[in-house]
Design a protein around this motif. Structure first.
Motif, PDB file in Angstrom:
ATOM      1  N   LEU A   1      53.537  63.718 121.115  1.00  0.00           N
ATOM      2  CA  LEU A   1      52.110  63.853 120.397  1.00  0.00           C
ATOM      3  C   LEU A   1      52.341  64.785 119.155  1.00  0.00           C
ATOM      4  O   LEU A   1      52.040  66.078 119.624  1.00  0.00           O
ATOM      5  CB  LEU A   1      50.999  63.808 121.413  1.00  0.00           C
ATOM      6  N   LEU A   2      51.854  64.545 118.016  1.00  0.00           N
ATOM      7  CA  LEU A   2      52.092  65.473 116.956  1.00  0.00           C
ATOM      8  C   LEU A   2      51.023  65.308 116.099  1.00  0.00           C
ATOM      9  O   LEU A   2      50.100  64.286 115.758  1.00  0.00           O
ATOM     10  CB  LEU A   2      53.172  65.141 116.172  1.00  0.00           C
ATOM     11  N   MET A   3      50.603  66.576 115.430  1.00  0.00           N
ATOM     12  CA  MET A   3      49.559  66.581 114.482  1.00  0.00           C
ATOM     13  C   MET A   3      50.358  67.269 113.147  1.00  0.00           C
ATOM     14  O   MET A   3      51.104  68.351 113.088  1.00  0.00           O
ATOM     15  CB  MET A   3      48.517  67.382 114.943  1.00  0.00           C
ATOM     16  N   ALA A   4      50.131  66.549 111.937  1.00  0.00           N
ATOM     17  CA  ALA A   4      50.710  67.103 110.841  1.00  0.00           C
ATOM     18  C   ALA A   4      49.840  67.141 109.537  1.00  0.00           C
ATOM     19  O   ALA A   4      48.913  66.299 109.340  1.00  0.00           O
ATOM     20  CB  ALA A   4      51.907  66.406 110.405  1.00  0.00           C
ATOM     21  N   GLU A   5      49.699  68.320 108.980  1.00  0.00           N
ATOM     22  CA  GLU A   5      49.024  68.329 107.429  1.00  0.00           C
ATOM     23  C   GLU A   5      49.924  68.083 106.465  1.00  0.00           C
ATOM     24  O   GLU A   5      51.207  68.830 106.246  1.00  0.00           O
ATOM     25  CB  GLU A   5      48.368  69.580 107.479  1.00  0.00           C
ATOM     26  N   LEU A   6      49.787  66.967 105.552  1.00  0.00           N
ATOM     27  CA  LEU A   6      50.632  66.721 104.563  1.00  0.00           C
ATOM     28  C   LEU A   6      49.787  66.314 103.212  1.00  0.00           C
ATOM     29  O   LEU A   6      48.748  65.752 103.494  1.00  0.00           O
ATOM     30  CB  LEU A   6      51.561  65.780 104.956  1.00  0.00           C
ATOM     31  N   GLY A   7      50.242  66.260 102.148  1.00  0.00           N
ATOM     32  CA  GLY A   7      49.692  65.958 101.043  1.00  0.00           C
ATOM     33  C   GLY A   7      49.730  64.419 100.964  1.00  0.00           C
ATOM     34  O   GLY A   7      50.597  63.672 101.539  1.00  0.00           O
ATOM     35  N   MET A   8      48.684  63.824 100.256  1.00  0.00           N
ATOM     36  CA  MET A   8      48.538  62.387 100.062  1.00  0.00           C
ATOM     37  C   MET A   8      49.496  61.717  99.496  1.00  0.00           C
ATOM     38  O   MET A   8      49.841  60.604  99.821  1.00  0.00           O
ATOM     39  CB  MET A   8      47.094  62.105  99.325  1.00  0.00           C
ATOM     40  N   GLU A   9      50.439  62.609  98.608  1.00  0.00           N
ATOM     41  CA  GLU A   9      51.452  61.918  98.051  1.00  0.00           C
ATOM     42  C   GLU A   9      52.652  61.456  98.921  1.00  0.00           C
ATOM     43  O   GLU A   9      53.241  60.536  98.466  1.00  0.00           O
ATOM     44  CB  GLU A   9      52.104  62.845  96.906  1.00  0.00           C
ATOM     45  N   HIS A  10      52.732  62.050 100.098  1.00  0.00           N
ATOM     46  CA  HIS A  10      53.738  61.562 101.003  1.00  0.00           C
ATOM     47  C   HIS A  10      53.300  60.227 101.878  1.00  0.00           C
ATOM     48  O   HIS A  10      54.361  59.780 102.494  1.00  0.00           O
ATOM     49  CB  HIS A  10      53.755  62.708 102.073  1.00  0.00           C
ATOM     50  N   LEU A  11      52.023  59.817 101.712  1.00  0.00           N
ATOM     51  CA  LEU A  11      51.685  58.714 102.696  1.00  0.00           C
ATOM     52  C   LEU A  11      52.229  57.375 102.235  1.00  0.00           C
ATOM     53  O   LEU A  11      52.808  56.687 102.942  1.00  0.00           O
ATOM     54  CB  LEU A  11      50.188  58.496 102.686  1.00  0.00           C
ATOM     55  N   PRO A  12      52.298  57.248 100.937  1.00  0.00           N
ATOM     56  CA  PRO A  12      52.750  55.834 100.720  1.00  0.00           C
ATOM     57  C   PRO A  12      54.272  55.382 100.602  1.00  0.00           C
ATOM     58  O   PRO A  12      55.049  54.322 100.857  1.00  0.00           O
ATOM     59  CB  PRO A  12      52.417  55.726  99.185  1.00  0.00           C
TER      60      PRO A  12
END
Length: 133
Positions: free
Chosen positions: A73-84
């Motif tokens: 079970l992980l939680m990550a903060e990332l930029g929207m540019e990495h989602l697609p």
């Protein structure tokens, strides 16, 4: 922190001989409250609960087993540019190979911060910074 930070909850498990990786996420407001370690605890706890409830609903389809021990079970903060593109590629690779260490390395490469999520009896939810292995 990324310009458009997104907080993502990720679960790694197996059910009926097949790997699964459900995701849940939410955009982080600029003024989000964080603890001393930089974790947006309130939103992270809400996301973890929502994701775990979705997994719980699936438990009627067969037994569940964590695939990556404490890193399941992980939680990550990332930029929207990495989602697609980046995130779907990481997910597809993990679903195919089951290489959790490679998945975590890939996640760390695209995230600004990443934590494993755990809880102990009579203790609050704990977020531990994920480090490359």
């Amino acid at each position: 922190m990324a310009d458009s930070p997104y907080l993502l909850a990720i679960a790694l498990f197996e059910q009926n001989g097949k790997r699964a990786m459900p995701l849940g996420g939410r955009s982080l407001p600029r003024d989000v409250t964080q603890d001393e370690a930089g974790v947006p605890v309130q939103i992270a706890c809400e996301l973890a609960l929502e994701l775990l409830l979705r997994i719980w609903q699936r438990s009627g389809e067969g037994p569940l087993q964590r695939e990556a021990g404490p890193g399941s079970l992980l939680m990550a903060e990332l930029g929207m540019e990495h989602l697609p593109e980046d995130l779907p590629l990481l997910k597809a690779t993990w679903l195919t190979t089951g290489d959790s260490a490679a998945f975590q390395r890939g996640l760390l490469a695209i995230s600004s911060r990443c934590w494993s999520v755990s809880i102990a009896k009579f203790e609050p939810i704990t977020f531990r910074a994920l480090e490359a292995s």
